[in-house]
Design a protein around this motif. Structure first.
Motif, PDB file in Angstrom:
ATOM      1  N   THR A 175       0.825  -1.214   0.000  1.00  0.00           N
ATOM      2  CA  THR A 175       0.000   0.000   0.000  1.00  0.00           C
ATOM      3  C   THR A 175       0.855   1.258   0.000  1.00  0.00           C
ATOM      4  O   THR A 175       0.528   2.237  -0.686  1.00  0.00           O
ATOM      5  CB  THR A 175      -0.927  -0.005   1.225  1.00  0.00           C
ATOM      6  N   SER A 176       1.943   1.258   0.737  1.00  0.00           N
ATOM      7  CA  SER A 176       2.816   2.437   0.752  1.00  0.00           C
ATOM      8  C   SER A 176       3.457   2.669  -0.609  1.00  0.00           C
ATOM      9  O   SER A 176       3.695   3.829  -1.004  1.00  0.00           O
ATOM     10  CB  SER A 176       3.895   2.275   1.820  1.00  0.00           C
ATOM     11  N   ASP A 177       3.738   1.603  -1.349  1.00  0.00           N
ATOM     12  CA  ASP A 177       4.280   1.782  -2.700  1.00  0.00           C
ATOM     13  C   ASP A 177       3.258   2.437  -3.622  1.00  0.00           C
ATOM     14  O   ASP A 177       3.621   3.253  -4.484  1.00  0.00           O
ATOM     15  CB  ASP A 177       4.690   0.420  -3.276  1.00  0.00           C
ATOM     16  N   VAL A 178       1.989   2.100  -3.463  1.00  0.00           N
ATOM     17  CA  VAL A 178       0.940   2.723  -4.276  1.00  0.00           C
ATOM     18  C   VAL A 178       0.797   4.196  -3.927  1.00  0.00           C
ATOM     19  O   VAL A 178       0.548   5.038  -4.800  1.00  0.00           O
ATOM     20  CB  VAL A 178      -0.396   1.979  -4.073  1.00  0.00           C
ATOM     21  N   LEU A 179       0.964   4.542  -2.667  1.00  0.00           N
ATOM     22  CA  LEU A 179       0.809   5.937  -2.234  1.00  0.00           C
ATOM     23  C   LEU A 179       1.825   6.859  -2.902  1.00  0.00           C
ATOM     24  O   LEU A 179       1.555   8.048  -3.087  1.00  0.00           O
ATOM     25  CB  LEU A 179       0.965   6.032  -0.714  1.00  0.00           C
ATOM     26  N   ASP A 180       2.974   6.326  -3.274  1.00  0.00           N
ATOM     27  CA  ASP A 180       4.002   7.153  -3.896  1.00  0.00           C
ATOM     28  C   ASP A 180       3.631   7.576  -5.315  1.00  0.00           C
ATOM     29  O   ASP A 180       4.236   8.514  -5.848  1.00  0.00           O
ATOM     30  CB  ASP A 180       5.336   6.394  -3.934  1.00  0.00           C
ATOM     31  N   GLY A 181       2.647   6.911  -5.931  1.00  0.00           N
ATOM     32  CA  GLY A 181       2.313   7.228  -7.312  1.00  0.00           C
ATOM     33  C   GLY A 181       0.900   7.729  -7.531  1.00  0.00           C
ATOM     34  O   GLY A 181       0.391   7.672  -8.659  1.00  0.00           O
ATOM     35  N   ILE A 182       0.235   8.225  -6.486  1.00  0.00           N
ATOM     36  CA  ILE A 182      -1.147   8.693  -6.654  1.00  0.00           C
ATOM     37  C   ILE A 182      -1.167  10.080  -7.289  1.00  0.00           C
ATOM     38  O   ILE A 182      -0.158  10.797  -7.312  1.00  0.00           O
ATOM     39  CB  ILE A 182      -1.900   8.711  -5.307  1.00  0.00           C
ATOM     40  N   ASP A 183      -2.333  10.470  -7.772  1.00  0.00           N
ATOM     41  CA  ASP A 183      -2.516  11.763  -8.431  1.00  0.00           C
ATOM     42  C   ASP A 183      -2.496  12.881  -7.378  1.00  0.00           C
ATOM     43  O   ASP A 183      -3.314  12.869  -6.441  1.00  0.00           O
ATOM     44  CB  ASP A 183      -3.845  11.753  -9.185  1.00  0.00           C
ATOM     45  N   PRO A 184      -1.603  13.875  -7.497  1.00  0.00           N
ATOM     46  CA  PRO A 184      -1.562  14.950  -6.491  1.00  0.00           C
ATOM     47  C   PRO A 184      -2.684  15.972  -6.645  1.00  0.00           C
ATOM     48  O   PRO A 184      -2.851  16.813  -5.760  1.00  0.00           O
ATOM     49  CB  PRO A 184      -0.190  15.590  -6.726  1.00  0.00           C
ATOM     50  N   THR A 203     -10.665  12.094   2.024  1.00  0.00           N
ATOM     51  CA  THR A 203     -11.381  12.475   0.804  1.00  0.00           C
ATOM     52  C   THR A 203     -10.531  12.436  -0.457  1.00  0.00           C
ATOM     53  O   THR A 203     -11.058  12.233  -1.551  1.00  0.00           O
ATOM     54  CB  THR A 203     -11.956  13.892   0.962  1.00  0.00           C
ATOM     55  N   ALA A 204      -9.201  12.631  -0.326  1.00  0.00           N
ATOM     56  CA  ALA A 204      -8.353  12.759  -1.512  1.00  0.00           C
ATOM     57  C   ALA A 204      -7.369  11.612  -1.699  1.00  0.00           C
ATOM     58  O   ALA A 204      -6.918  11.379  -2.823  1.00  0.00           O
ATOM     59  CB  ALA A 204      -7.577  14.084  -1.458  1.00  0.00           C
ATOM     60  N   VAL A 205      -7.021  10.906  -0.627  1.00  0.00           N
ATOM     61  CA  VAL A 205      -5.995   9.862  -0.729  1.00  0.00           C
ATOM     62  C   VAL A 205      -6.598   8.471  -0.679  1.00  0.00           C
ATOM     63  O   VAL A 205      -6.362   7.641  -1.573  1.00  0.00           O
ATOM     64  CB  VAL A 205      -4.935  10.029   0.387  1.00  0.00           C
ATOM     65  N   VAL A 206      -7.370   8.214   0.351  1.00  0.00           N
ATOM     66  CA  VAL A 206      -7.926   6.860   0.522  1.00  0.00           C
ATOM     67  C   VAL A 206      -8.775   6.424  -0.673  1.00  0.00           C
ATOM     68  O   VAL A 206      -8.658   5.277  -1.122  1.00  0.00           O
ATOM     69  CB  VAL A 206      -8.717   6.774   1.835  1.00  0.00           C
ATOM     70  N   PRO A 207      -9.650   7.276  -1.246  1.00  0.00           N
ATOM     71  CA  PRO A 207     -10.407   6.822  -2.418  1.00  0.00           C
ATOM     72  C   PRO A 207      -9.524   6.414  -3.595  1.00  0.00           C
ATOM     73  O   PRO A 207      -9.911   5.535  -4.383  1.00  0.00           O
ATOM     74  CB  PRO A 207     -11.272   8.037  -2.768  1.00  0.00           C
ATOM     75  N   GLN A 208      -8.349   7.012  -3.730  1.00  0.00           N
ATOM     76  CA  GLN A 208      -7.460   6.656  -4.836  1.00  0.00           C
ATOM     77  C   GLN A 208      -6.799   5.294  -4.636  1.00  0.00           C
ATOM     78  O   GLN A 208      -6.576   4.552  -5.589  1.00  0.00           O
ATOM     79  CB  GLN A 208      -6.370   7.722  -5.009  1.00  0.00           C
ATOM     80  N   ILE A 209      -6.465   4.965  -3.395  1.00  0.00           N
ATOM     81  CA  ILE A 209      -5.750   3.719  -3.144  1.00  0.00           C
ATOM     82  C   ILE A 209      -6.671   2.576  -2.745  1.00  0.00           C
ATOM     83  O   ILE A 209      -6.216   1.435  -2.630  1.00  0.00           O
ATOM     84  CB  ILE A 209      -4.689   3.908  -2.038  1.00  0.00           C
ATOM     85  N   LEU A 210      -7.963   2.851  -2.559  1.00  0.00           N
ATOM     86  CA  LEU A 210      -8.873   1.824  -2.055  1.00  0.00           C
ATOM     87  C   LEU A 210      -8.966   0.594  -2.963  1.00  0.00           C
ATOM     88  O   LEU A 210      -8.939  -0.538  -2.465  1.00  0.00           O
ATOM     89  CB  LEU A 210     -10.261   2.424  -1.819  1.00  0.00           C
ATOM     90  N   PRO A 211      -9.077   0.750  -4.301  1.00  0.00           N
ATOM     91  CA  PRO A 211      -9.119  -0.468  -5.140  1.00  0.00           C
ATOM     92  C   PRO A 211      -7.855  -1.313  -5.010  1.00  0.00           C
ATOM     93  O   PRO A 211      -7.932  -2.533  -4.864  1.00  0.00           O
ATOM     94  CB  PRO A 211      -9.283   0.100  -6.553  1.00  0.00           C
ATOM     95  N   SER A 212      -6.680  -0.670  -5.061  1.00  0.00           N
ATOM     96  CA  SER A 212      -5.436  -1.419  -4.926  1.00  0.00           C
ATOM     97  C   SER A 212      -5.311  -2.024  -3.530  1.00  0.00           C
ATOM     98  O   SER A 212      -4.867  -3.177  -3.379  1.00  0.00           O
ATOM     99  CB  SER A 212      -4.234  -0.513  -5.205  1.00  0.00           C
ATOM    100  N   TYR A 213      -5.689  -1.276  -2.520  1.00  0.00           N
ATOM    101  CA  TYR A 213      -5.629  -1.774  -1.144  1.00  0.00           C
ATOM    102  C   TYR A 213      -6.509  -3.010  -0.976  1.00  0.00           C
ATOM    103  O   TYR A 213      -6.092  -4.000  -0.354  1.00  0.00           O
ATOM    104  CB  TYR A 213      -6.039  -0.667  -0.192  1.00  0.00           C
ATOM    105  N   SER A 214      -7.715  -2.974  -1.521  1.00  0.00           N
ATOM    106  CA  SER A 214      -8.614  -4.132  -1.436  1.00  0.00           C
ATOM    107  C   SER A 214      -8.017  -5.333  -2.156  1.00  0.00           C
ATOM    108  O   SER A 214      -8.124  -6.471  -1.681  1.00  0.00           O
ATOM    109  CB  SER A 214      -9.981  -3.785  -2.031  1.00  0.00           C
TER     110      SER A 214
END
Length: 281
Positions: A175-184, A203-214
């Motif tokens: 999950t931390s690896d995905v966080l490094d490449g999210i849309d700013p 509102t801005a971070v968790v929705p972006q990583i939620l599919p990958s996290y799941s």
């Protein structure tokens, strides 16, 4: 056909380059780095095999000898699939995998957020979280099981604790690896609107990583299902403890019956998990 030098040139041009045909670019060859890496890997493999005394002839010769383990594999005891004790051990394995995955996933999400600059601006606290994650990830699941078997005793509790830390390590890292490449962009919009750190993350971070996290949680469940059988070999509960019971007594037919049953169930669960992950990502 047109006569004269101009006509000959025109005819020759059309014959060499037919209308509508385009020349494809030549495929580039392997780079020196790729060639060197491949050769180095082959040499390293050969040297390592010679150092440990590996031999295909010896392997085939050993497998060809009369062996009770191989005989047990060829004639597994299918009655173990329906044995009440075996069913209870496998149900315990599923429970360990589910509980270890869920508890580890809940703890992994905040740890993954706190280990990045986006979720944790404090460099000292961020470094502490990263060091903790590295320590947890450095210890394999079997060693965790040995530690907790020594600490809390033989049984399912030690297996659950081992799978919790194993899940924590895997899910946090991915999950931390995905966080490094999210849309700013959404993060900048949340900051511009005056949102706090918690609101921005929600509102801005968790929705972006939620599919990958799941998807990572489902993948980790597959790993835990396999690991629960391995940690059982050292007394951490589950079907592994039952397999070790038969192995220690030399009852290979019963042991292989359990192994084959476990393999089939894992394959079914893995196929279902892969289908869910494809829908999530």
């Amino acid at each position: 056909m047109t006569s004269g030098p101009l006509g000959a040139t025109s005819t020759e041009h059309h014959s060499q380059n037919p209308v509508g045909r385009q020349q494809l670019p030549a495929k580039p060859g392997p780079t020196p780095f790729a060639i060197g890496t491949t050769i180095g890997a082959i040499v390293l493999t050969v040297v390592t095999a010679r150092a440990v005394g590996f031999s295909f002839d010896g392997l085939i010769e050993n497998l060809g000898r009369p062996n009770s383990v191989v005989e047990g594999l060829l004639h597994p005891d299918w009655s173990q699939v329906w044995s009440p004790r075996s069913r209870a051990a496998f149900i315990e394995t599923l429970q360990l995998a589910v509980l270890g995955t869920v508890t580890g996933a809940f703890a992994a999400l905040p740890l993954a957020l706190w280990s990045t600059k986006i979720g944790n601006p404090n460099i000292v606290l961020r470094s502490i979280v990263r060091v903790f994650n590295n320590i947890v990830r450095a210890i394999p699941d079997l060693l965790w099981a040995l530690i907790f078997v020594s600490a809390v005793g033989i049984g399912a509790l030690s297996g659950l604790l081992a799978l919790f830390f194993f899940s924590l390590a895997v899910t946090t890292k991915l999950t931390s690896d995905v966080l490094d490449g999210i849309d700013p962009g959404p993060i900048e919009a949340a900051d511009a609107s005056g949102a706090g750190l918690t609101q921005m993350l929600r509102t801005a971070v968790v929705p972006q990583i939620l599919p990958s996290y799941s998807s990572f949680v489902l993948y980790n469940f597959e790993l835990n299902l396999r690991a629960s059988a391995v940690i059982g070999l050292v007394g951490a509960g589950g079907i592994g403890q039952r397999i070790e019971f038969f192995r220690s007594r030399g009852e290979w037919e019963q042991m292989w019956g359990l192994v084959v049953m476990f393999f089939l169930v894992v394959m079914i669960i893995e196929a279902f998990s892969v289908m869910l992950r494809r829908r999530l990502v």
